[in-house]
Design a protein around this motif. Structure first.
Motif, short mmCIF file in Angstrom:
data_model
loop_
_atom_site.label_atom_id
_atom_site.label_comp_id
_atom_site.label_asym_id
_atom_site.label_seq_id
_atom_site.Cartn_x
_atom_site.Cartn_y
_atom_site.Cartn_z
N SER A 34 -2.06 -0.72 -0.95
CA SER A 34 -3.04 -1.80 -0.72
C SER A 34 -3.36 -1.93 0.75
CB SER A 34 -2.51 -3.13 -1.26
OG SER A 34 -1.30 -3.48 -0.63
N LEU A 35 -4.58 -2.36 1.03
CA LEU A 35 -5.05 -2.63 2.39
C LEU A 35 -6.34 -3.42 2.28
CD1 LEU A 35 -4.65 -2.12 5.46
CD2 LEU A 35 -6.12 -0.12 5.21
N VAL A 36 -6.50 -4.41 3.15
CA VAL A 36 -7.71 -5.22 3.15
C VAL A 36 -8.94 -4.32 3.32
CG1 VAL A 36 -8.99 -7.01 4.37
CG2 VAL A 36 -6.53 -7.24 4.09
N GLY A 37 -9.93 -4.51 2.45
CA GLY A 37 -11.14 -3.72 2.51
C GLY A 37 -11.17 -2.55 1.55
N PHE A 38 -10.01 -2.29 0.86
CA PHE A 38 -9.93 -1.18 -0.08
C PHE A 38 -9.44 -1.69 -1.44
CE2 PHE A 38 -9.63 0.82 4.04
CZ PHE A 38 -10.38 1.99 3.91
N GLU A 39 -9.79 -0.95 -2.47
CA GLU A 39 -9.28 -1.26 -3.80
C GLU A 39 -7.80 -0.90 -3.87
OE1 GLU A 39 -11.63 0.75 -6.69
OE2 GLU A 39 -13.50 -0.29 -6.17
N THR A 40 -7.00 -1.79 -4.49
CA THR A 40 -5.58 -1.54 -4.63
C THR A 40 -5.32 -0.46 -5.67
OG1 THR A 40 -5.03 -3.80 -4.00
CG2 THR A 40 -3.37 -2.60 -5.25
N LEU A 41 -4.41 0.46 -5.35
CA LEU A 41 -4.05 1.55 -6.25
C LEU A 41 -2.62 1.35 -6.75
CD1 LEU A 41 -5.38 4.58 -4.16
CD2 LEU A 41 -6.54 3.40 -6.04
N VAL A 42 -2.38 1.64 -8.04
CA VAL A 42 -1.04 1.59 -8.62
C VAL A 42 -0.83 2.87 -9.43
CG1 VAL A 42 0.55 0.39 -10.15
CG2 VAL A 42 -1.06 -0.93 -8.74
N GLN A 43 0.26 3.58 -9.13
CA GLN A 43 0.57 4.80 -9.86
C GLN A 43 2.05 4.83 -10.25
OE1 GLN A 43 -1.07 8.46 -8.39
NE2 GLN A 43 0.67 9.69 -9.11
N GLU A 44 2.30 5.15 -11.50
CA GLU A 44 3.67 5.25 -11.99
C GLU A 44 4.21 6.65 -11.72
OE1 GLU A 44 5.38 5.16 -16.37
OE2 GLU A 44 4.83 3.13 -15.69
#
Length: 808
Positions: free
Chosen positions: A74-84
């Motif tokens: 995550s970072l302000v200005g970007f879409e949050t990514l989640v990967q298992e």
């Protein structure tokens, strides 16, 4: 100091075994243009483990148990990514990510990178084991400011925070004196002053002066929560002021930084920092040396600050931490001036033998434990082992120094405390609710030695030639408190907070008040125990995605201070029913942002300060007169606080090749007046009574306005600002014409301007310079009745500084 470095070495040696590698998760984070993304948060969901991407977008997590995890980027200005992913013991796994920019955040993200409008914000609704929703609060992001950080220039640092009153009488930058809403700025004692969430004052219940201020070069941000903080932090009408120190760098094993400043009057400051992350361990340490001759004569200062922090992820759920801070100071006090002396030459000094020193040691230990994905615990243990030492000629400023023996006063502080907090989320009304509760224990002891007969020399020498101190008092404060506060979310737009804090305070005072004709005068032991509860409620309504109405009502109190329990003379009488001051804070406001070019926070406040303590003359049955200290009356502060920051270039043109301009204004109109408050005077043996009702509260200007403009072009940034402060009074009687000793009288309105600039030469190096008090205004913000005066305490005139920073 030796103990500090021994402990630092010990912890660093203990950390070496933790550097052994077990498993590794690494990778690179880039944007859609294949450019590296720096500073992205890389966290294992449901654990205490996390790092950040470095300058090249690389990240690396080491030494965690095998298993299946979710990795969140995550970072302000970007879409949050989640990967298992799944990882084995001693396996090396690589996961690379491409982050997509959020369209509606592009302008805001660009502005954040260019300084200016991102330098002032407010706290998240819930974070770090605390509830901020519905409360008036501000966050000052120090790295975004063009300011003289080497000297902790407070009027630059607090420029965008409306309603902050500043005492500008300490040009050394050692001590901070700020307040809000008509309260006293005396060493920030109306604020609960903390660093990284724990106390750094001698005793926040009985002697709350903040003699210690961390160097601004290492402060990441200053968090201010107005009086509504009383439920979670207790004690102060003014609220909370928390210095958040820069945490260990999570993007690299080792980073180093040096910031060196030179300036007017022999100023030299060198700040040096190291930090990094390796496996389960992260660490940080800094050292600052600052010396100078001061703007006034006899204004020499020499300070040393040292700090270290070590954190260890003992498991995926448990993180342990330790911090230690040490400060030594050597400060020559120029003393006060009479009004005539100030008009003649405000740089002069008639006190060449006055010195002040505050050795300060603050250790703390912490632990965070994730009980479950919805529940977590935090524990902090902390202490203060410190001194407050002064030596000098302390007669009124219109009395010439006789070059005889000086007066020595020394305080020894020993305090320790512990605070445990629980934060838990649960489902109700189809929404996630949050409960935060806490339990706190604090024990503070002060050994006060005063009126010692010192040497007749000129140096900083606190030895007592005549042996004993005439005054030798012991003060103790023991505090046990518990609180609970909950956020009730009824919809995506509307929430309500409510809570209660229960306090138990025990204060004890005993000792020798004076020696008269060789006979010690002992005070009867005073012991006071009281228990009570305070309540608060708040609300937020989100008008748009980026703006909200907020409102809050919180009760507050101020315990009887040690100064209130100490009679100025043995013939004075302290009311045996002397009670704590009580009252409340009310806030109502609207804050947020419009697109990316306008940020605002506009609000009304009402502060009721009841049962204020004062002294009146009374007559005994035999006709003799004595001074009686008791609860006399109340005061009320009400008014408007507003902050607006605007980027006209973005608003009208969207983008620019010739730079951006950010304009800000911070306005406060404060009506701080006394209610029914009876006082007395004695003339020719007769008691005269009058009432302060309608008088302006001392040190409370009605107008506190600050304006500024920042210009950004690529790596260059320049800021101009002006402080426009109204007239104030130094005493509750609102005395206009100063007395001969200049301890009472009006404090005239003033305007002062500052100009600062910075240039990032390369990615890791920068050059800063500035002029403080651009027009060389001669003004003062304080008339001191005692130390470090007495008399008028002039603010600094025009000074220059230049800073060069290197990062490796």
């Amino acid at each position: 100091m030796r103990m500090y470095f021994l402990l630092m070495s010990l912890f660093l040696m203990l950390s070496v075994p933790g550097f052994a590698q077990k498993n590794v998760l690494k990778g690179k984070i880039v944007d859609e243009n294949q450019l590296p993304v720096q500073g992205a948060s890389v966290a294992l969901v449901g654990t205490v483990r996390g790092v950040q991407s470095d300058l090249k977008g690389n990240y690396e997590l080491k030494d965690f148990p095998k298993g299946t995890y979710k990795l969140q980027i995550s970072l302000v200005g970007f879409e949050t990514l989640v990967q298992e992913f799944f990882i084995e013991s001693e396996e090396s796994k690589e996961l690379n990510f491409i982050m997509k920019e959020q369209a509606y955040m592009l302008d805001e993200f660009r502005l954040s990178a260019s300084r200016g409008i991102a330098g002032h914000s407010h706290l998240a609704e819930v974070e770090d084991f605390r509830i901020n929703a519905g409360k008036k609060n501000e966050v000052i992001k120090i790295s975004e400011l063009n300011a003289n950080l080497a000297m902790n220039n407070s009027r630059q640092i607090f420029a965008k925070t409306p309603g902050i009153t500043i005492w500008e009488n300490d040009g050394s930058g050692i001590q901070l004196g700020v307040a809000s809403r008509g309260l006293s700025p005396n060493r920030s004692w109306e604020f609960n002053v903390r660093m990284n969430g724990y106390d750094i004052t001698p005793d926040p219940m009985g002697y709350p002066e903040a003699y210690f201020t961390p160097p601004m070069e290492v402060v990441e941000q200053i968090e201010i929560v107005r009086g509504a903080s009383s439920l979670q932090y207790g004690s102060q009408f003014g609220g909370l002021m928390n210095f958040v120190i820069r945490r260990p760098d999570k993007s690299t094993r080792f980073t180093a930084e040096t910031i060196n400043t030179v300036g007017s009057n022999g100023l030299f400051s060198s700040f040096n920092y190291v930090g990094g992350t390796e496996g389960k361990w992260n660490y940080a340490a800094y050292y600052q040396k600052r010396v100078g001759n001061g703007w006034r004569e006899n204004g020499y200062f020499n300070t040393d600050h040292a700090h270290m922090e070590v954190n260890y992820a003992a498991s995926n759920r448990l993180k342990l931490g330790m911090e230690m801070t040490y400060m030594t100071t050597e400060s020559q006090q120029p003393g006060g001036l009479t009004d005539a002396q100030f008009a003649e030459d405000s740089r002069q000094s008639t006190r060449a033998r006055n010195w002040f020193s505050t050795p300060w040691f603050i250790p703390s230990f912490s632990a965070e434990y994730l009980v479950s994905p919805k529940t977590k615990l935090s524990w902090k243990a902390f202490g203060t082992f410190a001194e407050r030492n002064s030596v000098g000629f302390m007669r009124p400023i219109n009395v010439e120094d006789d070059l005889g023996n000086r007066q020595v006063d020394r305080d020894y502080y020993t305090t320790y405390g512990s605070e445990i907090r629980l934060s838990s989320s649960y489902q109700l009304f189809g929404k996630e609710q949050t409960l935060v509760s806490g339990l706190r224990y604090f024990n503070g002891h002060i050994d006060r030695k005063q009126l010692g007969v010192g040497t007749s020399g000129r140096d900083m020498d606190f030895s007592v030639a005549a042996g004993d101190y005439r005054r030798d008092l012991d003060f103790s404060n023991i505090n046990l408190a518990a609180f609970v506060e909950n956020v009730f979310r009824f919809s995506d737009k509307f929430l309500v907070t409510g809570g209660v804090r229960v306090e138990n305070i025990r204060s004890i005072m005993e000792g020798q008040f004076n020696i008269v004709n060789g006979n010690p005068q002992l005070l009867d032991q005073i012991s006071r125990t009281r228990s009570f509860a305070i309540f608060g409620v708040g609300a937020e309504y989100h008008v748009t995605k980026n703006s909200e109405f907020y409102a809050n009502f919180s009760q507050a109190y101020r315990p009887v201070l040690i100064s209130d329990l100490t009679p100025p003379a043995t013939t004075d009488v302290i009311d045996e029913n002397l009670s704590d001051s009580r009252g409340h804070n009310i806030d109502f406001g609207y804050r947020g942002s419009l697109a990316s070019y306008l940020k605002f926070d506009l609000g009304y406040f009402h502060l009721n300060y009841a049962d204020r303590i004062g002294t009146i003359a009374q007559a005994r049955p035999d006709g003799s007169i004595y001074q009686f200290r008791t609860n006399l009356g109340n005061s009320v502060s009400r008014g408007f606080e507003g902050y607006i920051e605007f980027d006209p270039v973005t608003a009208f043109f969207g983008s620019s090749n010739v730079g951006y301009v950010h304009l800000f204004t911070s306005l406060a109109f404060i009506d701080a007046t006394y209610g029914d408050f009876e006082v007395t005077s004695v003339s020719n043996g007769q008691i005269t009574t009058r009432n302060l009702k309608g008088n302006q509260v001392e040190n409370a200007p009605r107008k506190i306005n600050r304006y500024g403009a920042t210009y950004n072009l690529g790596k260059f940034s320049m800021t101009w600002q002006m402080s426009d402060i109204g007239k104030a009074y130094s005493d509750a009687s609102n005395t206009e014409v100063a007395n001969a000793a200049a301890t009472v009288g009006a404090i005239p309105a003033y305007r002062v301007q500052d100009l600062s600039a910075s240039w990032n030469i390369w990615k890791q190096h920068s050059l800063k310079a500035g002029v403080n008090n651009l027009t060389d205004e001669r003004y003062f913000t304080r008339r001191a009745g005692g130390y470090p005066g007495p008399g008028i305490m002039p603010a600094d005139g025009r000074t220059f500084y230049m800073t060069f920073a290197l990062k490796f």
